[in-house]
Write a protein that holds these residues in place. Structure first.
Motif, short mmCIF file in Angstrom:
data_model
loop_
_atom_site.label_atom_id
_atom_site.label_comp_id
_atom_site.label_asym_id
_atom_site.label_seq_id
_atom_site.Cartn_x
_atom_site.Cartn_y
_atom_site.Cartn_z
N SER A 277 0.77 -1.19 0.10
CA SER A 277 0.08 -0.18 -0.18
C SER A 277 0.90 1.08 0.08
O SER A 277 2.06 1.19 0.47
CB SER A 277 -0.74 0.00 1.27
OG SER A 277 -1.78 1.28 1.50
N SER A 278 0.28 2.48 -0.25
CA SER A 278 1.08 3.50 -0.29
C SER A 278 1.05 3.91 1.37
O SER A 278 0.15 4.01 1.95
CB SER A 278 0.22 4.73 -1.09
OG SER A 278 0.97 5.83 -0.62
N SER A 279 2.24 4.64 1.81
CA SER A 279 2.38 4.84 3.10
C SER A 279 1.73 6.18 3.34
O SER A 279 1.47 6.63 4.43
CB SER A 279 3.95 5.14 3.53
OG SER A 279 4.57 6.24 2.57
N GLU A 280 1.16 6.97 2.15
CA GLU A 280 0.45 8.27 2.29
C GLU A 280 -1.10 7.92 2.49
O GLU A 280 -1.80 8.86 2.45
CB GLU A 280 0.98 9.01 1.23
CG GLU A 280 2.33 9.54 1.26
CD GLU A 280 2.90 10.04 2.55
OE1 GLU A 280 2.09 10.95 3.15
OE2 GLU A 280 3.92 9.69 3.13
N GLY B 115 -0.48 9.80 -6.25
CA GLY B 115 -0.15 10.14 -5.07
C GLY B 115 -1.37 10.91 -4.35
O GLY B 115 -1.15 11.52 -3.33
N HIS B 116 -2.43 10.62 -4.71
CA HIS B 116 -3.86 11.49 -3.92
C HIS B 116 -5.04 10.17 -3.28
O HIS B 116 -6.01 10.58 -3.38
CB HIS B 116 -4.41 12.23 -4.98
CG HIS B 116 -3.45 13.32 -5.37
ND1 HIS B 116 -3.24 14.46 -4.45
CD2 HIS B 116 -3.03 13.56 -6.67
CE1 HIS B 116 -2.27 15.30 -5.49
NE2 HIS B 116 -2.22 14.68 -6.39
N GLN B 117 -4.35 9.02 -3.35
CA GLN B 117 -5.31 7.94 -2.88
C GLN B 117 -5.80 8.37 -1.40
O GLN B 117 -5.53 8.81 -0.49
CB GLN B 117 -4.51 6.87 -2.33
CG GLN B 117 -5.44 5.55 -1.96
CD GLN B 117 -4.72 4.31 -1.90
OE1 GLN B 117 -3.48 4.21 -1.99
NE2 GLN B 117 -5.36 3.24 -1.29
N SER B 118 -7.18 8.41 -1.54
CA SER B 118 -8.13 8.76 -0.44
C SER B 118 -8.44 10.31 -0.20
O SER B 118 -9.30 10.42 0.57
CB SER B 118 -7.67 8.01 1.21
OG SER B 118 -7.40 6.60 1.04
N GLU C 63 -13.49 14.31 -12.75
CA GLU C 63 -13.07 13.23 -13.59
C GLU C 63 -11.86 13.61 -14.45
O GLU C 63 -10.95 12.89 -14.69
CB GLU C 63 -14.26 12.55 -14.45
CG GLU C 63 -13.87 11.37 -15.01
CD GLU C 63 -13.85 10.05 -14.05
OE1 GLU C 63 -13.15 9.16 -14.41
OE2 GLU C 63 -14.05 10.15 -12.91
N GLU C 64 -11.81 14.90 -15.06
CA GLU C 64 -10.97 15.44 -15.85
C GLU C 64 -9.78 15.40 -15.09
O GLU C 64 -8.59 14.93 -15.72
CB GLU C 64 -11.24 16.77 -16.46
CG GLU C 64 -12.47 16.60 -17.30
CD GLU C 64 -13.71 16.43 -16.60
OE1 GLU C 64 -13.82 16.55 -15.35
OE2 GLU C 64 -14.93 16.14 -17.32
N VAL C 65 -9.51 15.96 -13.93
CA VAL C 65 -8.16 15.94 -13.07
C VAL C 65 -7.72 14.78 -13.10
O VAL C 65 -6.60 14.54 -13.05
CB VAL C 65 -8.55 16.62 -11.93
CG1 VAL C 65 -7.39 16.40 -10.79
CG2 VAL C 65 -8.96 18.07 -12.06
N LEU C 66 -8.61 13.65 -12.56
CA LEU C 66 -8.15 12.19 -12.58
C LEU C 66 -7.29 11.62 -13.74
O LEU C 66 -6.32 11.02 -13.75
CB LEU C 66 -9.43 11.33 -11.89
CG LEU C 66 -9.02 9.88 -11.92
CD1 LEU C 66 -8.07 9.58 -10.87
CD2 LEU C 66 -10.16 9.14 -11.63
#
Length: 218
Positions: free
Chosen positions: A83-86, A144-147, A153-156
């Protein structure tokens, strides 16, 4: 059919079987060995995604939190996930490494509950796991933006596309926040369901460096 939730739920069948037999007179000394035995039975029985597990953590306010992850490896009595630590769970693990893992395979009437502590396996282990992921999964992780809250949607899509292009330029690029964790088990319970609710439960508890086995009431 009734529209009442209680009646609707009571109409659903559970633990109808038939289930595989389980010889509890000849159990392995260690829970990791029994887990792998059960996992092979699940795979041979075509259980869908038998490596999917619920991992439960504790947040900063002491409240339980849970989500589904994929088991990556089993070494002795340690169970691995990444998992990401962030991420939220990554931050929770920094504050409190105590976790619980739960597997449930309805077709076999089997559940496995694992309690232990999560250990970060270090930079190289995290990088090695990251490189083994599919390119699309790597790209999503590298955003780098999980959660976090998503603006649109465009930004994603633009963020993912940018990371895909980055991976194409450098196939060995890794996310430094991606970590491989080992849950070092301290207690493991194997549960074999029974249609008459006479469930069979075997608990392994690590005491003084040795595993002790106990039969539990259903």
């Amino acid at each position: 059919m009734s529209n009442e939730p209680s009646e609707l739920l009571r109409s659903l069948r559970s633990l109808s079987g038939p289930f595989p037999s389980w010889d509890i007179e000849h159990l392995p000394d260690r829970p990791g060995k029994l887990f792998l035995d059960w996992l092979r039975v699940a795979i041979d029985s075509d259980v869908k995604e038998p490596h999917a597990m619920t991992i439960s953590t504790v947040d900063q306010d002491g409240r339980p939190d849970a989500r589904i992850l994929i088991l990556k490896n089993v070494v002795d009595d340690s169970f691995y996930f990444a998992s990401s630590s962030e991420s939220q769970k990554g931050q929770q693990l920094k504050d409190n490494p105590h976790v619980a893992l739960t597997f449930y395979w309805p077709a076999l009437g089997r559940q496995i509950r694992i309690k232990g502590t999560a250990e970060d396996m270090g930079d190289e282990a995290g990088a090695d796991d990251f490189r083994k992921r599919l390119a699309g999964a790597r790209a999503v992780a590298m955003t780098g933006h999980q959660s976090q809250k998503l603006e649109s949607e465009e930004v994603l899509e633009s963020s993912i596309e940018a990371q895909k292009e980055r991976i194409q330029r450098d196939p060995d690029v890794v996310s430094p926040q991606w970590r491989l964790y080992a849950v070092n088990a301290k207690e493991v319970e194997f549960w074999q369901g029974d249609s008459e609710r006479k469930h069979v439960r075997i608990q392994y508890v690590l005491q003084g460096g040795l595993w002790k086995q106990y039969r539990l009431w259903p």
